[in-house]
Design an enzyme around this catalytic site. Structure first.
Site, mmCIF file in Angstrom:
data_model
loop_
_atom_site.group_PDB
_atom_site.id
_atom_site.type_symbol
_atom_site.label_atom_id
_atom_site.label_comp_id
_atom_site.label_asym_id
_atom_site.label_seq_id
_atom_site.Cartn_x
_atom_site.Cartn_y
_atom_site.Cartn_z
ATOM 1 N N ASP A 143 0.362 -6.015 20.990
ATOM 2 C CA ASP A 143 0.408 -4.726 20.600
ATOM 3 C C ASP A 143 1.948 -4.230 20.364
ATOM 4 O O ASP A 143 1.914 -2.960 19.961
ATOM 5 C CB ASP A 143 -0.606 -3.753 21.282
ATOM 6 C CG ASP A 143 -0.304 -3.618 22.640
ATOM 7 O OD1 ASP A 143 0.729 -4.309 23.196
ATOM 8 O OD2 ASP A 143 -1.082 -2.846 23.389
ATOM 9 N N SER A 144 2.971 -4.936 20.598
ATOM 10 C CA SER A 144 4.180 -4.578 20.500
ATOM 11 C C SER A 144 4.279 -4.253 18.944
ATOM 12 O O SER A 144 5.354 -3.766 18.359
ATOM 13 C CB SER A 144 5.178 -5.573 20.754
ATOM 14 O OG SER A 144 4.865 -6.957 20.205
ATOM 15 N N ASP A 172 -3.803 -9.675 21.097
ATOM 16 C CA ASP A 172 -3.691 -8.491 22.111
ATOM 17 C C ASP A 172 -4.994 -7.433 22.015
ATOM 18 O O ASP A 172 -5.110 -7.226 20.898
ATOM 19 C CB ASP A 172 -2.173 -8.006 22.095
ATOM 20 C CG ASP A 172 -1.560 -7.683 23.392
ATOM 21 O OD1 ASP A 172 -2.197 -7.771 24.492
ATOM 22 O OD2 ASP A 172 -0.551 -7.401 23.245
ATOM 23 N N LYS A 193 -5.770 -11.292 24.819
ATOM 24 C CA LYS A 193 -5.075 -10.728 26.072
ATOM 25 C C LYS A 193 -5.117 -9.482 26.446
ATOM 26 O O LYS A 193 -5.448 -8.371 25.524
ATOM 27 C CB LYS A 193 -3.622 -10.773 25.762
ATOM 28 C CG LYS A 193 -2.661 -10.516 26.917
ATOM 29 C CD LYS A 193 -1.052 -10.809 26.843
ATOM 30 C CE LYS A 193 -0.379 -9.797 26.079
ATOM 31 N NZ LYS A 193 -0.372 -8.433 26.440
ATOM 32 N N GLU A 218 -4.439 -6.168 29.333
ATOM 33 C CA GLU A 218 -3.627 -5.804 30.096
ATOM 34 C C GLU A 218 -4.078 -5.301 31.334
ATOM 35 O O GLU A 218 -5.097 -4.453 31.222
ATOM 36 C CB GLU A 218 -2.671 -4.632 29.365
ATOM 37 C CG GLU A 218 -1.500 -5.086 28.704
ATOM 38 C CD GLU A 218 -0.705 -4.045 28.144
ATOM 39 O OE1 GLU A 218 -0.450 -2.986 28.777
ATOM 40 O OE2 GLU A 218 -0.105 -4.233 27.127
ATOM 41 N N GLU A 272 4.874 -9.545 33.385
ATOM 42 C CA GLU A 272 6.109 -8.751 32.568
ATOM 43 C C GLU A 272 6.957 -7.935 33.752
ATOM 44 O O GLU A 272 6.481 -7.191 34.341
ATOM 45 C CB GLU A 272 5.315 -7.670 31.658
ATOM 46 C CG GLU A 272 6.422 -7.195 30.804
ATOM 47 C CD GLU A 272 5.845 -6.601 29.388
ATOM 48 O OE1 GLU A 272 4.957 -7.004 29.084
ATOM 49 O OE2 GLU A 272 6.780 -5.873 28.927
HETATM 50 O O1 KIV Z 1 2.673 -6.571 23.023
HETATM 51 C C1 KIV Z 1 3.301 -7.809 23.299
HETATM 52 O O2 KIV Z 1 4.174 -8.102 22.268
HETATM 53 C C2 KIV Z 1 3.158 -8.340 24.474
HETATM 54 C C3 KIV Z 1 4.193 -9.546 24.726
HETATM 55 C C4 KIV Z 1 5.446 -9.253 24.869
HETATM 56 C C5 KIV Z 1 3.608 -10.043 26.379
HETATM 57 O O3 KIV Z 1 2.420 -7.939 25.324
#
Ligand code: KIV
Length: 249
Positions: free
Chosen positions: A45-46, A84, A109, A111, A177
């Site tokens: 989600d970056s 994510d 993933k 969080e 992280e």
């Molecule tokens: O959103 C993302 O890119 C991430 C990673 C950097 C672990 O969660």
């Protein structure tokens, strides 16, 4: 090249091989990094800050995540493909996880430990989950910025507790992280699932970076831990300036 699956990730750790993970957000980069041999591709989600120009990851919608996930999916043949789970997805959590799985996610993933009920629901349904502890960007307001975690023995104890809880719940790997290297080392020793460091030092079973930080496409500041191996922004600007000159002539 053999397709990498969830059990292969534990296998890499057990064989003492480091796990290489990178993010991707579109078809061409997904194809390039898959061909280059990364083990795990995360549609992070970056996406929000590095591709969509938001200030942080918080505004990323399910629709945006699905749109980019589907593009990445079309470019990946070998790496394990992880989606994510964006903050906006939690209201209808399990229904949204299923949308990602239907689009081809091999794992999601999630969080933190706040969403443990959803993590349990996924695992019960046979959907592999990657955990994420330490600095969790979806909690950026609570942390007051990207602050290092696990700096005191009490904080390290808390991280170990979270890691063990996630392991017991059944997550297959854990992103750690922005924790101190010592905290990462202790977390890695405390669990048997693979840990993957994101700016959390070398004492983990693998490393993850945001692709755009690595290749110099992130606009603005990149995290101090991020390794930039090429500057595509400068190269692209130079090529476009040359094109502008040539057309004008
Ligand atoms: O959103 C993302 O890119 C991430 C990673 C950097 C672990 O969660």
């Amino acid at each position: 090249m053999e397709k990498i699956t969830v059990p292969d990730i534990a296998e890499l750790k057990n064989n003492g091989r480091k796990i290489v993970m990178l993010t991707a957000y579109d078809y061409p980069f997904a194809k390039i990094i898959d061909d280059a041999g990364v083990d795990i591709i995360l549609v992070g989600d970056s996406l929000g800050n590095v591709v969509l120009g938001y200030e942080n990851t918080l505004p990323v919608s399910m629709a945006e995540m699905l749109h980019h996930f589907k593009a990445v999916k079309r470019g990946v043949n070998r790496a394990l493909l992880v989606a994510d789970f964006p903050l906006s997805g939690f209201r209808d959590g399990f229904a949204n996880v299923k949308k990602l799985v239907k689009a081809g996610a091999e794992a999601v993933k999630i969080e933190g430990i706040r969403h443990l009920p959803l993590i349990k629901q996924c695992i019960k349904a046979g959907i592999p989950v990657m955990g994420h502890i330490g600095f969790t960007p979806q909690d950026i307001q609570k942390f007051g910025g990207a602050r290092m975690q696990g700096k005191t023995p009490a904080e390290v104890k808390c991280l170990i507790k979270e890691a063990k809880l996630l392991e017991k719940t059944g997550v297959f790997a854990l992103v750690v992280e922005l924790t101190s290297p010592e905290a990462t080392r202790q977390v890695t020793e405390a669990v048997s699932i693979p840990t993957i460091s994101c700016g959390a030092g070398p004492y983990a079973n693998g490393q993850v970076l945001v692709l755009y930080d690595l290749i110099g496409l992130t606009q603005g500041k990149i995290p101090s831990f991020a390794k930039q191996l090429i500057n595509l922004s400068t190269l692209t600007k130079g090529a476009v300036q040359q094109y502008v000159q040539e057309v004008k002539k």
